[in-house]
Write an enzyme that holds these catalytic residues in place. Structure first.
Site, PDB file in Angstrom:
ATOM      1  N   GLU A  57     -25.594 -18.977 -19.103  1.00 49.27           N
ATOM      2  CA  GLU A  57     -25.765 -19.925 -20.210  1.00 49.27           C
ATOM      3  C   GLU A  57     -26.275 -21.239 -19.626  1.00 49.27           C
ATOM      4  OE1 GLU A  57     -22.039 -20.531 -22.263  1.00 49.27           O
ATOM      5  OE2 GLU A  57     -22.751 -22.299 -23.333  1.00 49.27           O
ATOM      6  N   GLU A  77     -12.250 -20.522 -29.167  1.00 52.15           N
ATOM      7  CA  GLU A  77     -12.334 -20.858 -27.746  1.00 52.15           C
ATOM      8  C   GLU A  77     -11.491 -22.077 -27.393  1.00 52.15           C
ATOM      9  OE1 GLU A  77     -16.708 -21.927 -27.895  1.00 52.15           O
ATOM     10  OE2 GLU A  77     -15.895 -23.641 -26.806  1.00 52.15           O
ATOM     11  N   HIS A  82     -19.353 -24.597 -17.057  1.00 45.04           N
ATOM     12  CA  HIS A  82     -18.135 -23.815 -17.288  1.00 45.04           C
ATOM     13  C   HIS A  82     -18.305 -22.369 -16.867  1.00 45.04           C
ATOM     14  CE1 HIS A  82     -20.225 -23.253 -21.265  1.00 45.04           C
ATOM     15  NE2 HIS A  82     -19.742 -22.023 -21.178  1.00 45.04           N
ATOM     16  N   HIS A  93     -19.262 -14.972 -18.581  1.00 39.75           N
ATOM     17  CA  HIS A  93     -20.541 -15.628 -18.262  1.00 39.75           C
ATOM     18  C   HIS A  93     -20.297 -16.874 -17.420  1.00 39.75           C
ATOM     19  CE1 HIS A  93     -19.364 -17.761 -22.034  1.00 39.75           C
ATOM     20  NE2 HIS A  93     -19.941 -18.817 -21.466  1.00 39.75           N
TER      21      HIS A  93
HETATM   22  N1  CMX Z   1     -22.180  -9.854 -18.432  1.00 42.33           N
HETATM   23  C1  CMX Z   1     -22.925  -8.946 -17.749  1.00 42.33           C
HETATM   24  N2  CMX Z   1     -23.534  -7.875 -18.330  1.00 42.33           N
HETATM   25  C2  CMX Z   1     -23.372  -7.748 -19.659  1.00 42.33           C
HETATM   26  C3  CMX Z   1     -22.621  -8.658 -20.432  1.00 42.33           C
HETATM   27  C4  CMX Z   1     -22.025  -9.749 -19.766  1.00 42.33           C
HETATM   28  N3  CMX Z   1     -21.287 -10.653 -20.421  1.00 42.33           N
HETATM   29  N4  CMX Z   1     -22.657  -8.270 -21.718  1.00 42.33           N
HETATM   30  C5  CMX Z   1     -23.376  -7.140 -21.763  1.00 42.33           C
HETATM   31  N5  CMX Z   1     -23.815  -6.831 -20.520  1.00 42.33           N
HETATM   32  C6  CMX Z   1     -24.598  -5.658 -20.128  1.00 42.33           C
HETATM   33  C7  CMX Z   1     -23.872  -4.400 -20.510  1.00 42.33           C
HETATM   34  O1  CMX Z   1     -22.975  -4.007 -19.497  1.00 42.33           O
HETATM   35  C8  CMX Z   1     -25.011  -3.408 -20.695  1.00 42.33           C
HETATM   36  O2  CMX Z   1     -25.407  -2.900 -19.450  1.00 42.33           O
HETATM   37  P1  CMX Z   1     -25.805  -1.342 -19.268  1.00 42.33           P
HETATM   38  O3  CMX Z   1     -26.977  -1.152 -20.183  1.00 42.33           O
HETATM   39  O4  CMX Z   1     -26.126  -1.236 -17.821  1.00 42.33           O
HETATM   40  O5  CMX Z   1     -24.607  -0.552 -19.691  1.00 42.33           O
HETATM   41  C9  CMX Z   1     -26.124  -4.281 -21.250  1.00 42.33           C
HETATM   42  O6  CMX Z   1     -25.808  -5.631 -20.863  1.00 42.33           O
HETATM   43  C10 CMX Z   1     -26.218  -4.219 -22.766  1.00 42.33           C
HETATM   44  O7  CMX Z   1     -24.905  -4.434 -23.257  1.00 42.33           O
HETATM   45  P2  CMX Z   1     -24.436  -4.245 -24.760  1.00 42.33           P
HETATM   46  O8  CMX Z   1     -22.949  -4.173 -24.768  1.00 42.33           O
HETATM   47  O9  CMX Z   1     -25.211  -3.137 -25.409  1.00 42.33           O
HETATM   48  O10 CMX Z   1     -24.739  -5.611 -25.372  1.00 42.33           O
HETATM   49  P3  CMX Z   1     -26.002  -6.145 -26.141  1.00 42.33           P
HETATM   50  O11 CMX Z   1     -27.278  -5.745 -25.516  1.00 42.33           O
HETATM   51  O12 CMX Z   1     -25.780  -5.912 -27.589  1.00 42.33           O
HETATM   52  O13 CMX Z   1     -25.747  -7.690 -25.853  1.00 42.33           O
HETATM   53  C11 CMX Z   1     -26.194  -9.666 -24.686  1.00 42.33           C
HETATM   54  C12 CMX Z   1     -25.759  -8.215 -24.569  1.00 42.33           C
HETATM   55  C13 CMX Z   1     -26.067 -10.331 -23.331  1.00 42.33           C
HETATM   56  C14 CMX Z   1     -27.650  -9.712 -25.171  1.00 42.33           C
HETATM   57  C15 CMX Z   1     -25.244 -10.351 -25.740  1.00 42.33           C
HETATM   58  O14 CMX Z   1     -23.922 -10.245 -25.266  1.00 42.33           O
HETATM   59  C16 CMX Z   1     -25.604 -11.797 -25.996  1.00 42.33           C
HETATM   60  O15 CMX Z   1     -26.536 -12.115 -26.739  1.00 42.33           O
HETATM   61  N6  CMX Z   1     -24.858 -12.760 -25.389  1.00 42.33           N
HETATM   62  C17 CMX Z   1     -25.079 -14.180 -25.589  1.00 42.33           C
HETATM   63  C18 CMX Z   1     -24.128 -14.798 -26.592  1.00 42.33           C
HETATM   64  C19 CMX Z   1     -22.693 -14.755 -26.156  1.00 42.33           C
HETATM   65  O16 CMX Z   1     -22.308 -14.075 -25.222  1.00 42.33           O
HETATM   66  N7  CMX Z   1     -21.830 -15.547 -26.891  1.00 42.33           N
HETATM   67  C20 CMX Z   1     -20.411 -15.653 -26.603  1.00 42.33           C
HETATM   68  C21 CMX Z   1     -20.108 -16.879 -25.735  1.00 42.33           C
HETATM   69  C22 CMX Z   1     -20.297 -18.168 -26.510  1.00 42.33           C
HETATM   70  C23 CMX Z   1     -20.232 -19.434 -25.664  1.00 42.33           C
HETATM   71  O17 CMX Z   1     -20.244 -19.405 -24.438  1.00 42.33           O
HETATM   72  O18 CMX Z   1     -20.175 -20.536 -26.274  1.00 42.33           O
HETATM   73 CO    CO Z   2     -20.031 -20.580 -22.646  1.00 41.31          CO
END
Ligand code: CMX
Ligand code: CO
Length: 143
Positions: A134, A43, A7, A84
């Site tokens: 993912e 979702e 996805h 993502h």
């Molecule tokens: N795509 C690309 N870059 C991303 C991003 C994304 N979705 N989310 C955050 N970033 C980047 C930010 O732009 C930032 O970059 P800079 O430092 O250059 O500014 C950096 O990552 C840190 O961003 P943040 O806002 O401070 O976010 P965190 O570090 O707190 O978290 C992440 C980032 C990826 C670790 C967190 O979003 C995560 O754990 N994601 C996984 C879980 C998830 O997204 N769940 C929802 C979807 C559920 C599903 O699919 O079922």
């Molecule tokens: Co997903």
């Protein structure tokens, strides 16, 4: 090891409006909705092709249910858009281990619960060319 694009996750402020856009514009229908408390999202999965047996591709529309959730944070920073990409695999733990061995940060020590009884794990976007990635194992393990 990776068998398909499972996805594409899309961050929406209003899930119902997002669903209606994809239905009206492309004819994609919702095949599944759920709330994933752990991920902080409401979702909808819209199937693009195939059948719900582990081999299809979906759009995953995501609306945050908490202000401190990853999708809420993303919307605050970037607005609506692609959040993502998810690759399908028949062995999410093995795939995460193999990718992790290449120096990519795996965000979940153990796979978590994803949509439609899948098991999922995330890779850090900063180690994946800016793409939050993912890995998904469908429940029947067919990939
Ligand atoms: N795509 C690309 N870059 C991303 C991003 C994304 N979705 N989310 C955050 N970033 C980047 C930010 O732009 C930032 O970059 P800079 O430092 O250059 O500014 C950096 O990552 C840190 O961003 P943040 O806002 O401070 O976010 P965190 O570090 O707190 O978290 C992440 C980032 C990826 C670790 C967190 O979003 C995560 O754990 N994601 C996984 C879980 C998830 O997204 N769940 C929802 C979807 C559920 C599903 O699919 O079922
Ligand atoms: Co997903």
């Amino acid at each position: 090891m990776f068998t398909r694009i499972d996805h594409v996750g899309i961050a929406c402020r209003d899930l119902d409006a997002g669903v209606e856009f994809y239905r009206r514009t492309y004819g994609f229908e919702v095949t599944h909705t759920e709330i994933n408390e752990e991920q902080g999202v409401r979702e909808a999965m819209l199937r693009v092709n195939g059948t719900d047996d582990g081999g299809a591709s979906y759009l995953q529309l995501l609306e945050p249910i908490r202000a401190d959730s990853p999708v809420a944070k993303f919307l605050d920073r970037n607005g609506e858009g692609v959040h993502h990409i998810a690759f399908g695999t028949s062995d999410v733990a093995g795939a995460a281990e193999a990718v992790g061995a290449q120096g990519v940060r795996v965000l979940d020590a153990e796979p978590r619960a994803g949509s439609m009884d899948s098991r999922i794990t995330f890779l850090h976007p900063k180690d994946c060319g800016g793409v939050l990635t993912e890995l998904v194992q469908a429940p029947d393990s067919s990939g």
